[in-house]
Write a protein that holds these residues in place. Structure first.
Motif, PDB file in Angstrom:
ATOM      1  N   ILE A 150       0.911  -1.205  -0.164  1.00 43.45           N
ATOM      2  CA  ILE A 150      -0.013   0.049  -0.182  1.00 43.45           C
ATOM      3  C   ILE A 150       0.510   1.083   0.136  1.00 43.45           C
ATOM      4  N   GLU A 151       0.161   2.401  -1.037  1.00 42.77           N
ATOM      5  CA  GLU A 151       1.096   3.731  -0.682  1.00 42.77           C
ATOM      6  C   GLU A 151      -0.114   4.993  -0.015  1.00 42.77           C
ATOM      7  N   ALA A 152       0.941   4.790   0.881  1.00 44.50           N
ATOM      8  CA  ALA A 152       0.123   6.008   2.150  1.00 44.50           C
ATOM      9  C   ALA A 152      -0.594   6.862   0.968  1.00 44.50           C
ATOM     10  N   GLY A 153      -2.405   7.563   1.465  1.00 44.68           N
ATOM     11  CA  GLY A 153      -2.138   8.433   0.559  1.00 44.68           C
ATOM     12  C   GLY A 153      -2.358   9.945   1.474  1.00 44.68           C
ATOM     13  N   LYS A 154      -2.797  10.648   1.174  1.00 45.77           N
ATOM     14  CA  LYS A 154      -2.936  12.043   1.574  1.00 45.77           C
ATOM     15  C   LYS A 154      -4.448  12.113   2.245  1.00 45.77           C
ATOM     16  N   THR A 155      -4.148  12.727   3.885  1.00 47.75           N
ATOM     17  CA  THR A 155      -5.770  12.959   4.946  1.00 47.75           C
ATOM     18  C   THR A 155      -6.450  14.194   4.274  1.00 47.75           C
ATOM     19  N   SER A 156      -7.312  13.800   4.606  1.00 46.47           N
ATOM     20  CA  SER A 156      -7.854  15.795   3.926  1.00 46.47           C
ATOM     21  C   SER A 156      -7.244  17.071   5.223  1.00 46.47           C
ATOM     22  N   ALA A 157      -6.154  17.461   3.971  1.00 41.12           N
ATOM     23  CA  ALA A 157      -6.037  18.244   5.119  1.00 41.12           C
ATOM     24  C   ALA A 157      -6.899  19.756   5.565  1.00 41.12           C
ATOM     25  N   THR A 158      -7.723  19.738   3.405  1.00 40.23           N
ATOM     26  CA  THR A 158      -8.303  20.889   3.818  1.00 40.23           C
ATOM     27  C   THR A 158      -9.902  20.849   4.711  1.00 40.23           C
ATOM     28  N   THR A 160      -8.687  -1.082   0.736  1.00 42.31           N
ATOM     29  CA  THR A 160      -9.632  -2.328   0.158  1.00 42.31           C
ATOM     30  C   THR A 160      -9.732  -3.351   0.664  1.00 42.31           C
ATOM     31  N   ALA A 161      -8.089  -3.847   0.571  1.00 45.45           N
ATOM     32  CA  ALA A 161      -7.753  -5.216   0.893  1.00 45.45           C
ATOM     33  C   ALA A 161      -7.864  -5.123   2.801  1.00 45.45           C
ATOM     34  N   LEU A 162      -7.328  -4.256   3.326  1.00 40.90           N
ATOM     35  CA  LEU A 162      -7.226  -3.367   4.641  1.00 40.90           C
ATOM     36  C   LEU A 162      -8.306  -3.824   5.364  1.00 40.90           C
ATOM     37  N   ALA A 163      -9.559  -2.539   4.280  1.00 40.68           N
ATOM     38  CA  ALA A 163     -10.457  -2.522   4.984  1.00 40.68           C
ATOM     39  C   ALA A 163     -10.927  -4.388   5.081  1.00 40.68           C
ATOM     40  N   ALA A 164     -11.192  -4.783   3.600  1.00 40.68           N
ATOM     41  CA  ALA A 164     -11.770  -5.826   4.115  1.00 40.68           C
ATOM     42  C   ALA A 164     -11.296  -6.670   5.181  1.00 40.68           C
ATOM     43  N   VAL A 165      -9.921  -7.537   5.334  1.00 37.71           N
ATOM     44  CA  VAL A 165      -9.620  -8.074   7.048  1.00 37.71           C
ATOM     45  C   VAL A 165     -10.816  -7.304   8.303  1.00 37.71           C
ATOM     46  N   PRO A 193      -6.317  -6.197  15.194  1.00 36.03           N
ATOM     47  CA  PRO A 193      -5.242  -6.856  14.591  1.00 36.03           C
ATOM     48  C   PRO A 193      -4.908  -6.009  13.224  1.00 36.03           C
ATOM     49  N   VAL A 194      -5.622  -5.452  12.705  1.00 34.02           N
ATOM     50  CA  VAL A 194      -5.583  -4.697  11.329  1.00 34.02           C
ATOM     51  C   VAL A 194      -4.494  -3.340  11.853  1.00 34.02           C
ATOM     52  N   ALA A 195      -4.641  -2.423  13.266  1.00 30.65           N
ATOM     53  CA  ALA A 195      -4.719  -1.534  13.502  1.00 30.65           C
ATOM     54  C   ALA A 195      -2.734  -1.976  13.634  1.00 30.65           C
ATOM     55  N   GLN A 196      -2.683  -3.156  14.414  1.00 27.28           N
ATOM     56  CA  GLN A 196      -1.104  -3.452  14.445  1.00 27.28           C
ATOM     57  C   GLN A 196      -0.318  -3.298  12.866  1.00 27.28           C
ATOM     58  N   ALA A 197      -0.971  -4.859  12.580  1.00 29.51           N
ATOM     59  CA  ALA A 197      -0.741  -4.434  10.955  1.00 29.51           C
ATOM     60  C   ALA A 197       0.704  -3.369  10.300  1.00 29.51           C
ATOM     61  N   VAL A 198      -1.033  -1.974  10.136  1.00 35.98           N
ATOM     62  CA  VAL A 198      -0.477  -0.844   9.939  1.00 35.98           C
ATOM     63  C   VAL A 198       0.356   0.024  10.674  1.00 35.98           C
ATOM     64  N   VAL A 199       0.383  -0.118  11.922  1.00 33.53           N
ATOM     65  CA  VAL A 199       2.014   0.963  12.644  1.00 33.53           C
ATOM     66  C   VAL A 199       2.557  -0.163  12.788  1.00 33.53           C
TER      67      VAL A 199
END
Lengths: 217, 225
Positions: A2-10, B74-79, B132-138
């Motif tokens: 995954i590429e980190a996207g931009k948050t909604s700064a506005t 989207t795949a993260l949200a699916a988990v 579990p998802v948060a741990q994967a991301v962090v």
């Protein structure tokens, strides 16, 4: 990956975050009573409010405020302290921060969030990452020598509140001396006297929140 | 072999002082103690092993790995949705989301890029943000490889459980260290066996599930779960 996207700064910048004010102090000093006085006083001044409580073993304080009729119950959140009333406001305030963020998401206009700590001793302090301003509530019934003990809560808070002033003659406390010693250990930083049962002194607390936290003239 | 920078990162993220709200979750210990079903070191050893072997290793771990390997948001949200659907106990679901969101919030505030992105998505998703998802991301944001992420995940769970038992007075601080040693052996045994990428998650901890589900029936409680 995954590429980190931009948050909604506005969207984030469009509104100011709510100011967060901590209220700590020993069990029974009058923290909940102070919150119950502050809610109508601040609401009367047009302040959009929400409240978080950190009850130690029950949700009693949260329920008391929800049922008070003073505020929409949906604007009151309870955060459990896991037997660590210090931790939840100081070393690891993340659950309180998340609860405050959630209140801001649900009530986008909220200007001020009061965070009432679970009752604890004189050593509890609030993380600067959690609150913008915090007050510590002690009461004359706990003893006139509390300020002299120089607990971190008493010394380091932004505002020290000495509550239940009406009880002073009944518990043998020299209120004038207690006030003077509180000012001395705090190097002259603010100490206000209240009687939350009658409402005495509440206007001064509200005035301080307006000037020091909300930056209203 | 874990290099020194990774070992230090593991110490930081696996430390009970890491501020992610873990101290407020007992995951059933408080309820079992209140009902007289958990008392002392042996019971705690058994409890921790049940959590490790019949929930963490078979459910949380494979789902964390799935989230770690996710190719997009989207795949993260699916988990996250899988966890939501596979966790029948409401207090367990809510606890998992609160713990996950707290962890994600810390990482996002400290500039974790993926944490920031996923947290922004969760602003409009009340069912996501499970632990579990948060741990994967962090842990991805922290630069940990999957085996290291699994290690921290398992250890923080063990540490949190034993710490809760100490605060509830079920074991003393010295007994707690012996419990941690026992749990360490069990965790090492589980970690030695990699989880297949296509492993189907399952859990079977009925007594614990009931204890957590009854949390709202209790007039007094110290913990969220």
């Amino acid at each position: 990956m995954i590429e980190a996207g931009k948050t909604s700064a506005t969207a984030t910048a469009a509104r100011l975050p709510a100011a967060r004010v901590g209220i700590g102090g020993p069990v029974g000093s009058g923290k909940t009573a102070l919150v119950e006085r502050l809610i109508p006083a601040l609401a009367a001044r047009g302040v959009d409010l929400a409240v978080i409580t950190n009850d130690l073993v029950t949700a009693e304080d949260a329920e008391r405020i929800r049922r008070s009729g003073l505020i929409d119950p949906a604007r009151v959140s309870a955060v459990e302290a896991g037997a660590c009333p210090h931790t939840v406001i100081r070393e690891d305030p993340t659950l309180n921060i998340e609860a405050a963020d959630e209140l801001e998401r649900r009530f986008p206009g909220v200007e001020l969030i009061l965070l009432e700590s679970g009752g604890d001793n004189l050593a509890s302090t609030f993380s600067r990452d959690l609150t913008d301003f915090w007050m510590f509530v002690i009461d004359v019934g706990g003893g006139g020598d509390i300020p002299r003990k120089r607990g971190p809560g008493v010394v380091r808070c932004d505002l020290l509140v000495i509550n239940k002033t009406d009880l002073a003659p009944h518990v043998g406390v020299d209120l004038e001396l207690m006030h003077a010693q509180a000012l001395a250990v705090r190097d002259g930083r603010p100490v206000l006297l209240t009687n939350c049962r009658s409402g005495e002194g509440i206007d001064a607390v509200v005035a301080m929140l307006e000037s020091q936290v909300l930056f209203r003239a | 072999m874990i290099d020194v920078p990774t070992a230090l990162a593991l110490l930081q993220y696996g430390d009970s002082a890491y501020p992610a709200g873990g101290f407020a979750f007992s995951w059933g210990i408080e309820g079992l103690i209140a009902d007289g079903l958990l008392d002392g070191r042996q019971d705690l050893d058994d409890f921790v092993w049940e959590q490790l072997s019949s929930r963490w290793n078979s459910m949380d771990r494979p789902l964390m790995a799935r989230a770690y390997r996710a190719g997009d948001i989207t795949a993260l949200a699916a988990v996250d949705r899988t966890i939501e659907g596979a966790t029948p106990s409401r207090p367990m679901r809510e606890g998992s989301r609160r713990a996950g969101r707290a962890l994600l919030g810390v990482s996002a505030r400290n500039g974790g890029a993926l944490s920031l992105s996923y947290r922004a998505v969760l602003a409009d998703d009340t069912c996501g943000g499970h632990l579990p998802v948060a741990q994967a991301v962090v842990y991805r944001d922290a630069g940990l490889e999957l085996p290291s992420a699994e290690l921290v995940s398992g250890w923080t769970m063990v540490n949190g459980l034993v710490s809760a038992a100490v605060r509830l007075g079920s074991v003393g601080h010295l007994e707690a260290q012996r419990c941690l040693e026992t749990a360490r052996s069990g965790l090492a045994e589980l970690l030695a066996e990699p989880v297949a990428a296509d492993a189907e998650p399952w859990s079977f901890t009925p007594l614990i599930d009931i204890a957590v589900s009854r949390v709202r029936c209790r007039a007094t409680r110290l913990f969220t779960t």
